[in-house]
Design a protein around this motif. Structure first.
Motif, PDB file in Angstrom:
ATOM      1  N   THR A   1      39.582 -15.016  54.449  1.00  0.00           N
ATOM      2  CA  THR A   1      38.250 -14.968  53.705  1.00  0.00           C
ATOM      3  C   THR A   1      37.860 -16.212  52.842  1.00  0.00           C
ATOM      4  O   THR A   1      38.878 -16.781  52.497  1.00  0.00           O
ATOM      5  CB  THR A   1      38.300 -13.763  52.985  1.00  0.00           C
ATOM      6  N   ALA A   2      36.729 -16.334  52.264  1.00  0.00           N
ATOM      7  CA  ALA A   2      36.399 -17.265  51.234  1.00  0.00           C
ATOM      8  C   ALA A   2      36.717 -18.612  51.710  1.00  0.00           C
ATOM      9  O   ALA A   2      36.758 -19.079  52.769  1.00  0.00           O
ATOM     10  CB  ALA A   2      36.924 -16.710  50.035  1.00  0.00           C
ATOM     11  N   SER A   3      37.629 -19.384  50.936  1.00  0.00           N
ATOM     12  CA  SER A   3      37.898 -20.603  50.995  1.00  0.00           C
ATOM     13  C   SER A   3      38.774 -20.612  52.233  1.00  0.00           C
ATOM     14  O   SER A   3      38.839 -21.854  53.006  1.00  0.00           O
ATOM     15  CB  SER A   3      38.790 -21.316  49.986  1.00  0.00           C
ATOM     16  N   ASP A   4      39.586 -19.781  52.673  1.00  0.00           N
ATOM     17  CA  ASP A   4      40.460 -19.829  53.823  1.00  0.00           C
ATOM     18  C   ASP A   4      39.584 -19.578  54.940  1.00  0.00           C
ATOM     19  O   ASP A   4      39.672 -20.433  56.104  1.00  0.00           O
ATOM     20  CB  ASP A   4      41.388 -18.601  53.643  1.00  0.00           C
ATOM     21  N   LEU A   5      38.566 -18.823  54.915  1.00  0.00           N
ATOM     22  CA  LEU A   5      37.788 -18.697  56.073  1.00  0.00           C
ATOM     23  C   LEU A   5      36.940 -20.120  56.211  1.00  0.00           C
ATOM     24  O   LEU A   5      36.804 -20.458  57.368  1.00  0.00           O
ATOM     25  CB  LEU A   5      36.809 -17.608  55.890  1.00  0.00           C
ATOM     26  N   ARG A   6      36.542 -20.707  55.170  1.00  0.00           N
ATOM     27  CA  ARG A   6      35.740 -21.763  55.088  1.00  0.00           C
ATOM     28  C   ARG A   6      36.657 -23.110  55.791  1.00  0.00           C
ATOM     29  O   ARG A   6      36.159 -23.766  56.843  1.00  0.00           O
ATOM     30  CB  ARG A   6      35.012 -22.364  53.895  1.00  0.00           C
TER      31      ARG A   6
ATOM     32  N   ARG B   1      45.812 -14.907  47.093  1.00  0.00           N
ATOM     33  CA  ARG B   1      46.565 -15.756  46.330  1.00  0.00           C
ATOM     34  C   ARG B   1      47.344 -15.285  45.110  1.00  0.00           C
ATOM     35  O   ARG B   1      46.771 -14.290  44.540  1.00  0.00           O
ATOM     36  CB  ARG B   1      45.906 -16.919  46.040  1.00  0.00           C
TER      37      ARG B   1
ATOM     38  N   GLN C   1      43.097 -12.989  59.051  1.00  0.00           N
ATOM     39  CA  GLN C   1      41.543 -12.387  58.778  1.00  0.00           C
ATOM     40  C   GLN C   1      41.326 -13.084  57.436  1.00  0.00           C
ATOM     41  O   GLN C   1      40.848 -12.483  56.413  1.00  0.00           O
ATOM     42  CB  GLN C   1      41.432 -10.868  58.453  1.00  0.00           C
TER      43      GLN C   1
ATOM     44  N   ILE D   1      40.730 -12.106  47.060  1.00  0.00           N
ATOM     45  CA  ILE D   1      40.258 -11.634  48.243  1.00  0.00           C
ATOM     46  C   ILE D   1      41.178 -12.680  49.741  1.00  0.00           C
ATOM     47  O   ILE D   1      41.281 -12.233  50.270  1.00  0.00           O
ATOM     48  CB  ILE D   1      38.771 -11.902  48.587  1.00  0.00           C
ATOM     49  N   THR D   2      41.553 -13.881  48.949  1.00  0.00           N
ATOM     50  CA  THR D   2      42.383 -14.445  49.733  1.00  0.00           C
ATOM     51  C   THR D   2      43.781 -14.392  49.716  1.00  0.00           C
ATOM     52  O   THR D   2      44.439 -15.036  50.465  1.00  0.00           O
ATOM     53  CB  THR D   2      42.091 -16.135  49.701  1.00  0.00           C
TER      54      THR D   2
ATOM     55  N   GLU E   1      38.108 -15.296  44.138  1.00  0.00           N
ATOM     56  CA  GLU E   1      38.772 -16.196  45.246  1.00  0.00           C
ATOM     57  C   GLU E   1      40.311 -15.769  45.496  1.00  0.00           C
ATOM     58  O   GLU E   1      40.606 -15.322  46.580  1.00  0.00           O
ATOM     59  CB  GLU E   1      38.738 -17.694  44.906  1.00  0.00           C
TER      60      GLU E   1
ATOM     61  N   PHE F   1      32.479 -13.056  50.173  1.00  0.00           N
ATOM     62  CA  PHE F   1      33.636 -13.007  51.160  1.00  0.00           C
ATOM     63  C   PHE F   1      33.484 -14.414  51.826  1.00  0.00           C
ATOM     64  O   PHE F   1      34.518 -14.851  52.575  1.00  0.00           O
ATOM     65  CB  PHE F   1      33.584 -12.104  52.182  1.00  0.00           C
ATOM     66  N   THR F   2      32.490 -15.290  51.359  1.00  0.00           N
ATOM     67  CA  THR F   2      32.635 -16.582  52.139  1.00  0.00           C
ATOM     68  C   THR F   2      32.942 -17.562  50.987  1.00  0.00           C
ATOM     69  O   THR F   2      33.594 -18.775  51.320  1.00  0.00           O
ATOM     70  CB  THR F   2      31.515 -17.051  52.951  1.00  0.00           C
ATOM     71  N   ASN F   3      32.140 -17.239  49.808  1.00  0.00           N
ATOM     72  CA  ASN F   3      32.104 -18.258  48.663  1.00  0.00           C
ATOM     73  C   ASN F   3      31.943 -17.632  47.472  1.00  0.00           C
ATOM     74  O   ASN F   3      31.132 -17.951  46.742  1.00  0.00           O
ATOM     75  CB  ASN F   3      31.122 -19.490  49.166  1.00  0.00           C
ATOM     76  N   PRO F   4      33.332 -17.008  47.001  1.00  0.00           N
ATOM     77  CA  PRO F   4      33.175 -16.233  45.792  1.00  0.00           C
ATOM     78  C   PRO F   4      32.886 -17.607  44.489  1.00  0.00           C
ATOM     79  O   PRO F   4      33.701 -18.635  44.807  1.00  0.00           O
ATOM     80  CB  PRO F   4      34.494 -15.853  45.774  1.00  0.00           C
TER      81      PRO F   4
ATOM     82  N   ILE G   1      45.886 -24.352  48.875  1.00  0.00           N
ATOM     83  CA  ILE G   1      46.163 -23.631  50.176  1.00  0.00           C
ATOM     84  C   ILE G   1      47.635 -23.435  50.020  1.00  0.00           C
ATOM     85  O   ILE G   1      48.227 -22.657  50.878  1.00  0.00           O
ATOM     86  CB  ILE G   1      45.603 -24.501  51.355  1.00  0.00           C
TER      87      ILE G   1
ATOM     88  N   LYS H   1      32.329 -26.667  48.909  1.00  0.00           N
ATOM     89  CA  LYS H   1      31.393 -26.258  47.800  1.00  0.00           C
ATOM     90  C   LYS H   1      30.804 -24.756  48.476  1.00  0.00           C
ATOM     91  O   LYS H   1      30.077 -24.052  47.905  1.00  0.00           O
ATOM     92  CB  LYS H   1      30.415 -27.256  47.740  1.00  0.00           C
ATOM     93  N   GLY H   2      31.209 -24.472  49.858  1.00  0.00           N
ATOM     94  CA  GLY H   2      30.597 -23.358  50.527  1.00  0.00           C
ATOM     95  C   GLY H   2      29.099 -23.537  50.595  1.00  0.00           C
ATOM     96  O   GLY H   2      28.479 -22.474  50.999  1.00  0.00           O
TER      97      GLY H   2
ATOM     98  N   LEU I   1      41.809 -26.443  47.036  1.00  0.00           N
ATOM     99  CA  LEU I   1      41.506 -25.239  47.283  1.00  0.00           C
ATOM    100  C   LEU I   1      42.856 -24.382  47.312  1.00  0.00           C
ATOM    101  O   LEU I   1      42.844 -23.256  47.826  1.00  0.00           O
ATOM    102  CB  LEU I   1      41.225 -25.576  49.004  1.00  0.00           C
TER     103      LEU I   1
END
Ligand SMILES: Nc1ncnc2c1ncn2[C@@H]1O[C@H](COP(=O)(O)OP(=O)(O)OP(=O)(O)O)[C@@H](O)[C@H]1O
Ligand SMILES: [Mg+2]
Lengths: 236, 417, 279
Positions: free
Chosen positions: A83-88, C277, A81, C274-275, C271, C262-265, A7, A220-221, A5
């Motif tokens: 989003t995406a993998s960070d949010l997950r 990186r 705030q 929007i995050t 990714e 926004f949850t799983n690009p 991070i 995997k979302g 991911l």
């Protein structure tokens, strides 16, 4: 790369640190909970009241960790705030620590049983068949935590699958205990205790399975909870 | 914290520098103001005499037989012997003068234009025929100058001095505001010369220039700035326009002579041809400044209009042009001021001719203010020195008036965005 | 030079590949469609072979790093790029099955059908009333004064500005606050009743309240219009849009349901962007 991911690749170094910190705390909490489950089972099986009391006492630590991490997560949501993998990741962590805390509660229950039983001078040998289910539940938990640590959704799926074994084991214990009870109604009280303990371990397996499902979602979302035969999960 | 110290020290230097610079600026303004003041004061002082005129009182007899007139009307009046009437009434001032030479000196005190003056007066008052009237006629410019300079200037003989003294005794000499300066065209006689002809000539010429250069200039600017494709050809045109602004103005005069007069047969010496030539000269200024003004209109406004479905043309005329108007007007003011003061190209197209009549249209021969000033400056008569200065003053007033008008216009157009 | 562009093209293809996600919609849902659009500024290519559908009554958000060509792409949709002489466009863009770059299409009419709201509020230096009335007057949409009044008032109401300005319709539009100016510009755009509204970072200079008002407005406008919005605020894109498109170096990387993006690009570049990186 697929499963990583990244991070540590945010432009904001602070964010990287916060996420890394959170992640290692989850693993730390996971380790602590694992220890609790092991000790709880040991105390019960060996009739070790001292160890049981220790397990009960240590549960406050687990609770404190949950509260602290919840707070960190809320803070990250408010300030970053994600989003995406960070949010997950954040969502998975929030849910994971809830399940970990529940596992902690079950372990505490085991410790409490051990204390009660030894008070009444009940021999522990009746609980030896719990060792089996305990080791299986622990295996699920370990695998799930391991999958979380490595962000490995395949390992997580395996963990989820392994939970079926725990359930089977619980069914077996249930049947066994029921036979005991029918054979000798005087044993019902004792048998019920075994059943409760087994039930706690079975719940631990379920919580561990939940954690592994969060790992799949994280990586995997996809939400694979409540999918009966996991055909979709298999396609991953 | 030693950083603060360092900054403090450098701050002192910086402030000192700033104060020095302000001082330089102030000095520059004071110096230029002094220059301007000296210039204006000098011109004004020199011009004052031109605004007054000396008059001599005569008792003119409008007898039919002396004038040789039976009745007074437009046709007959020109046959009247007014010159003789003026002469005899002048001699009557000092009846004991009899020598021919002295008589000549005596009549030289009165302006050569006096005969026309009394003629016009008679025409206005036909009932005067057969009577003797006391009228004021203009004094000769020499007398005027002599009076104004308290006897220092002007060719006045001793004999004439005595007569003047006698006339002053009898209150037969007065000085009053010189209205002729503003109501007459040019003349060889300073006391009869006025600036009106040149003023009207300038106005007509400028009108032609204004109409031509603003329409052509703004249209060119809009085309180049907004519609023209960016290519070699438009680049070439742009460079040429910029260079044109630096071409010596006399060249434009030559061009006007060769093209407008020789080729197209536009009548020479007219405001029309003058305006054409001055347009050529001011066009680059107006084009360059209009383009700059159009460029400074926020493109977002054009985009807004286009985005709503305005055509390019509508976007330009409804939004860009109104906002660019102040800038365009500024360019026009500068161009017009330039044109107003220009002499050289006009010399080439014959606007330097001696023209007495006030022009009544763009096709009448005319002269313009700067050329008039130049002509007067060139005249030998003493009185023309003051007239020259007065001409310059009038030109300046004209300029200031024009600029103020433009500034008022600009203010009205100016809008915030 | 064209070699250079080709080189750039292949590099980009390796990095991005085909557009990920769902750039295309079922025919009956499509309002505008772009196919294989390339845009060049002189020799420099700014948009690389992008294809995308915009659905009826949907809000499409376009996101991407600065200079990735969002504005350029947006402006091709109503031919605003025609006003830039060095800009050249190839490919096909359709509005209701009609090629807007076709010979018989008048860009002026097109812009009345596809309106635009710009990043910086740009009211005309005229009264509030005249600002809104400009478009209807231009196109003769009002038969009389009463008609025009009606259009102006409803447009201002729909833009959520009417109550704030109803007492000073004669005041200058430039005298309003930034957020009010932007809403005035939106009112001006909807006064022409376009079918599609393009918005280029409409809230980039506004405070959260004004932003919220405009976002609420966008949501409301969706019932009658199709909206494409460029924004640098991920949260804004997430809040207002149904679909989101991510551009990278002139290439459309990924399009998908906003929730999914926004949850799983699906694409790593999306990714990363929007995050926050390193891309
Ligand atoms: N008028 C122009 N002339 C030349 N190049 C241009 C022009 N407009 C844009 N470009 C170039 O095209 C590319 C895309 O620009 P565009 O304005 O579409 O970016 P953007 O995604 O809207 O960026 P931002 O988020 O900063 O608004 C950039 O590399 C830019 O330099
Ligand atoms: Mg942009």
């Amino acid at each position: 790369m697929e499963n990583d991911l990244h991070i540590d690749q945010h432009i904001s170094q602070r964010f990287n640190e916060e996420l890394e910190d959170l992640r290692s705390k989850v693993l730390e909490m996971g380790g602590l909970v694992e220890q609790q489950v092991m000790d709880g089972t040991d105390a019960l099986v060996n009739g070790d009241a001292e160890l049981g009391a220790k397990v009960v006492e240590r549960d406050t630590q687990v609770n404190a960790m949950e509260v602290a991490m919840d707070e960190s997560c809320v803070e990250i949501i408010a300030r970053r705030q994600p989003t995406a993998s960070d949010l997950r990741l954040i969502v998975s962590i929030i849910k994971t620590i809830t399940d970990l805390e529940r596992i902690g509660d079950q372990a505490e229950k085991l410790g409490a049983f051990a204390v009660q039983l030894s008070d009444k001078g009940v021999s522990a040998d009746k609980y030896s068949n719990l060792e089996n289910i305990s080791s299986k539940a622990l295996a699920v938990l370990r695998k799930a935590l391991d999958a979380f640590a490595r962000m490995d959704h395949e390992a997580a799926l395996e963990a989820a699958k392994m939970d079926e074994k725990v359930d089977q084991e619980y069914e077996a214990i249930l049947r066994q205990v029921m036979t005991y009870m029918m054979e000798d109604p005087r044993e019902i009280k004792k048998a019920m205790r075994v059943l409760w303990a087994a039930r706690a371990l079975e719940r631990i397996g379920d919580h561990a399975k939940n954690i592994s499902e969060y790992v799949v979602y994280l990586v995997k979302g996809k939400d694979i909870r409540h999918l009966d035969s996991l055909p979709e999960a298999k396609s991953l | 914290m030693n950083n603060t110290e360092q900054i403090k020290r450098s701050l002192k230097k910086r402030y000192a520098k700033e104060r020095r610079f302000r001082l330089y600026g102030l000095t520059a303004i004071v110096v230029s103001f002094l220059f301007l003041f000296t210039l204006l004061a000098d011109i004004t002082l020199k011009a004052i005499p031109a605004f007054t005129q000396a008059w001599v009182q005569l008792d003119v007899s409008f007898e039919s037989d002396t004038l040789g007139l039976d009745n007074v009307n437009e046709q007959t009046i020109n046959e009247g012997k007014f010159r003789k009437a003026v002469k005899s009434s002048t001699y009557n001032l000092f009846p004991d003068v009899s020598k021919r030479k002295q008589k000549k000196e005596l009549s030289a005190l009165v302006s050569g234009g006096a005969q026309y003056q009394i003629r016009d007066q008679l025409l206005d008052n036909p009932e005067w025929l057969g009577t003797t009237q006391t009228v004021w006629v203009k004094a000769d410019d020499q007398l005027d100058v002599w009076l104004e300079s308290d006897g220092e200037l002007g060719k006045i003989s001793e004999q004439q001095e005595q007569w003047i003294a006698a006339l002053q005794e009898q209150d037969r000499i007065k000085r009053s505001f010189n209205t002729t300066l503003f109501t007459a065209g040019d003349s060889r006689e300073p006391e009869q010369a006025g600036i009106l002809g040149a003023l009207v000539g300038s106005l007509l010429t400028l009108a032609v220039t204004l109409v031509l250069s603003i329409t052509v200039g703004v249209a060119t600017a809009i085309y180049l700035e907004i519609f023209a494709p960016q290519n070699r050809f438009t680049d070439f045109i742009e460079i040429n326009i910029n260079n044109l602004a630096a071409v010596p103005s006399i060249i434009f005069g030559l061009l006007g002579l060769a093209i407008f007069i020789s080729l197209f047969g536009v009548p020479r010496s007219t405001p029309l041809v003058g305006g054409l030539v001055l347009s050529l000269m001011t066009l680059p200024t107006i084009i360059v400044s209009s383009r700059a003004a159009l460029k400074s209109v926020p493109p977002s406004l054009m985009e807004a209009a286009l985005g709503l479905g305005a055509s390019k043309m509508q976007a330009v005329f409804q939004h860009a042009l109104p906002l660019a108007m102040p800038g365009i007007l500024t360019g026009a003011i500068i161009g017009m001021a330039q044109a107003l003061g220009e002499t050289a190209p006009l010399l080439m197209i014959g606007m330097v001719a001696f023209i007495v009549d006030v022009p009544s249209g763009v096709l009448d021969a005319a002269t313009v203010l700067p050329v008039q000033i130049y002509l007067w400056a060139d005249s030998p008569e003493r009185a023309f020195t003051a007239m020259t200065a007065a001409g310059i003053l009038i030109l300046l007033v004209f300029l200031v008036a024009m600029n103020s008008l433009a500034i008022v216009l600009r203010k009205r157009f100016e809008r915030r965005w | 030079m064209s070699n250079n562009t080709d080189q750039q093209n292949t590099d980009l293809d390796q990095l991005v590949g085909e557009t990920t996600g769902t750039p295309f919609l079922p025919d009956e849902k499509v309002k505008m469609s772009a196919r294989n659009v390339d845009v060049f500024y002189a020799d420099k290519q700014a948009i690389f072979d992008n294809s995308l559908d915009i659905g009826k009554n949907e809000v499409l958000a376009m996101i991407g790093p600065s200079g990735c060509g969002k504005s350029t792409f947006l402006r091709t949709l109503n031919r605003m790029n025609d006003t830039i002489p060095i800009c050249r466009i190839t490919g096909e863009i359709k509005l209701d099955d009609e090629n807007i770059y076709g010979k018989d299409i008048d860009p002026v009419l097109l812009r009345a059908r596809v309106g635009m709201v710009f990043q910086k509020p740009n009211p005309f230096p005229k009264s509030i009333y005249d600002n809104v009335a400009y478009g209807p007057r231009l196109h003769g949409l009002a038969r009389n004064k009463a008609d025009l009044d009606e259009i102006v008032v409803t447009s201002l109401k729909r833009a959520g500005l009417f109550d704030e300005v109803k007492d000073r319709l004669d005041a200058s539009g430039t005298g309003l606050s930034g957020g009010q100016q932007q809403r005035l510009c939106i009112a001006r755009t909807i006064a022409v009743s376009p079918e599609v509204i393009l918005m280029d970072e409409p809230a980039s200079a506004l405070d959260p309240i004004a932003t919220a008002i405009i976002e609420e407005l966008i949501d409301e406008l969706r019932q009658n219009f199709t909206i494409a919005i460029v924004t640098h605020s991920m949260q804004q894109a997430a809040r207002v849009s149904q679909r989101t498109a991510y551009f990278h170096l002139g290439k459309l990387v990924e399009v998908g349901e906003t929730n999914q993006i926004f949850t799983n690009p699906a694409h790593q570049l999306t990714e990363n962007y929007i995050t926050g990186r390193f891309g």
